[in-house]
Design an enzyme around this catalytic site. Structure first.
Site, PDB file in Angstrom:
ATOM      1  CD  GLU A  24      -0.968   0.523   3.706  1.00  0.00           C
ATOM      2  OE1 GLU A  24      -1.310   1.710   3.668  1.00  0.00           O
ATOM      3  OE2 GLU A  24      -1.250  -0.258   4.631  1.00  0.00           O
ATOM      4  CE  LYS A  85      -6.681   6.611   5.568  1.00  0.00           C
ATOM      5  NZ  LYS A  85      -6.954   6.789   7.019  1.00  0.00           N
ATOM      6  CB  VAL A 105      -6.174  -2.241   3.832  1.00  0.00           C
ATOM      7  CG1 VAL A 105      -6.584  -3.703   3.631  1.00  0.00           C
ATOM      8  CG2 VAL A 105      -4.943  -2.163   4.736  1.00  0.00           C
ATOM      9  CG  ASP A 137     -15.204   5.282  12.052  1.00  0.00           C
ATOM     10  OD1 ASP A 137     -14.968   4.689  10.979  1.00  0.00           O
ATOM     11  OD2 ASP A 137     -14.470   6.174  12.513  1.00  0.00           O
ATOM     12  CB  SER A 139     -12.117  -0.019   8.371  1.00  0.00           C
ATOM     13  OG  SER A 139     -11.289  -0.054   7.226  1.00  0.00           O
ATOM     14  CB  ALA A 140     -14.074   0.753   3.221  1.00  0.00           C
ATOM     15  CG  ASP A 141      -9.180  -1.503   5.420  1.00  0.00           C
ATOM     16  OD1 ASP A 141      -9.357  -0.763   4.430  1.00  0.00           O
ATOM     17  OD2 ASP A 141      -8.277  -1.325   6.265  1.00  0.00           O
ATOM     18  CE  LYS A 158      -3.551   0.884  10.577  1.00  0.00           C
ATOM     19  NZ  LYS A 158      -4.173   0.109   9.472  1.00  0.00           N
TER      20      LYS A 158
END
EC number: 4.2.1.70
Length: 303
Positions: A24, A85, A105, A137, A139-141, A158
């Site tokens: 990435e 980003k 990611v 919230d 993550s789209a990951d 994380k």
């Protein structure tokens, strides 16, 4: 046909049937301070090459999607201040607007799959944020892992995140999380989260076999290969949790929201741990790149 600009080294790898590992670019532009970000980007590429694979750092440059970057392009991303980003949703906008964009990611997975790259090394995936019941919230990951057929080699999610909830969402999306030399989910900075995975492999050959089988029967989803951080750099879980608590309090006080949350928290963690978190982050990034290269080579040899 999707237009991708392949670096000569990546083009040659595809032509010669060599293993390729995606990397990435957000870690360069949004993850670490200069010049540390440039140094780690170059080190990760060198580590992949030393492991017998070809690195393909992915980014959008002036509206063009690049698979593999030159040293000059890495330097640009390490110093520029107007780099977007990018998650998957942002790739099209960056291309249409002719912007520079660093891939998260999710975006890296999406582009890697388009390019035909199966293995991707990163530090840690995003996930469900603490307090997501109020903020939504997530993550789209996680959604990307549910639909992109890419093996993500990382140190888990994380540790600033809600790890149990993150595992639950991955289960819902049909994404296996497989421990590498461990049966416990690593917590990014720490080797231990207390969360058992029930799936373990102990070498690159086993990891490659697990991924190949998932590609056949997993319905098109990705897979997480969760690698503990190197023992000599792993931080004490209680020390990390205390620092995270202080970092989250700072983010809430500053009104940080959305895509800015993770970079803010990682920066706050660096301050709260007096730089120890950066040293651990660097070590685990390099370790993950090494494991990813070994797995990519094992995949190539099994064909």
């Amino acid at each position: 046909m999707t237009k991708l600009i392949l670096a000569p080294e990546v083009q040659a790898a595809f032509a010669n049937g060599q293993p390729v590992v995606a990397l990435e670019s957000t870690v360069i532009s949004h993850g670490l301070p200069y010049p540390h970000n440039r140094e780690i980007a170059l080190q990760l590429e060198a580590t992949v090459r030393a492991g017998g694979a070809v690195p393909a750092t992915i980014a959008v440059i002036q509206g063009q999607v690049h698979v593999g970057l030159t040293n000059e392009q890495i330097e640009h991303f390490a110093t520029a201040t107007d780099v977007l980003k990018l998650s998957r949703r942002d790739i099209g906008y960056a291309v249409a607007a002719g912007r520079d964009g660093a891939t998260t990611v999710a975006a890296t997975m999406a582009i890697a799959e388009l390019a035909g790259i199966q293995v991707f090394a990163t530090g840690g995936i995003g996930g469900v944020h603490r307090g997501a019941r109020d903020t939504w919230d997530v993550s789209a990951d996680l959604g990307e892992l549910g639909k992109s057929s890419v093996l993500v080699v990382c140190a888990g999610a994380k540790s600033i995140l809600d790890l149990p909830a993150t595992l639950e969402v991955l289960e819902t999306y049909g994404v296996p999380v497989v421990g590498y030399t461990t049966e416990e989910l690593p917590a990014f900075y720490s080797a231990h989260s207390g969360l058992q995975l029930g799936r373990r492999v102990d070498d690159p050959t086993q990891a490659a076999a697990a991924w190949a089988a998932h590609r056949l029967y997993g319905g098109g989803s990705g897979m997480v290969l969760a690698v503990p951080p190197p023992v000599e750099k792993a931080l004490d879980p209680q020390f990390v949790e205390a620092a995270i608590g202080r970092a989250i309090a700072q983010a809430e006080a500053a009104g940080i929201r959305g895509a800015a949350v993770t970079p803010f928290l990682l920066s706050a963690m660096a301050r709260e741990t007096e730089g120890e978190s950066i040293a651990t982050n660097t070590a685990l990034l390099n370790n993950n790149a090494q494991v990813a290269a070994q797995v990519a080579v094992a995949l190539f040899q099994s064909v």
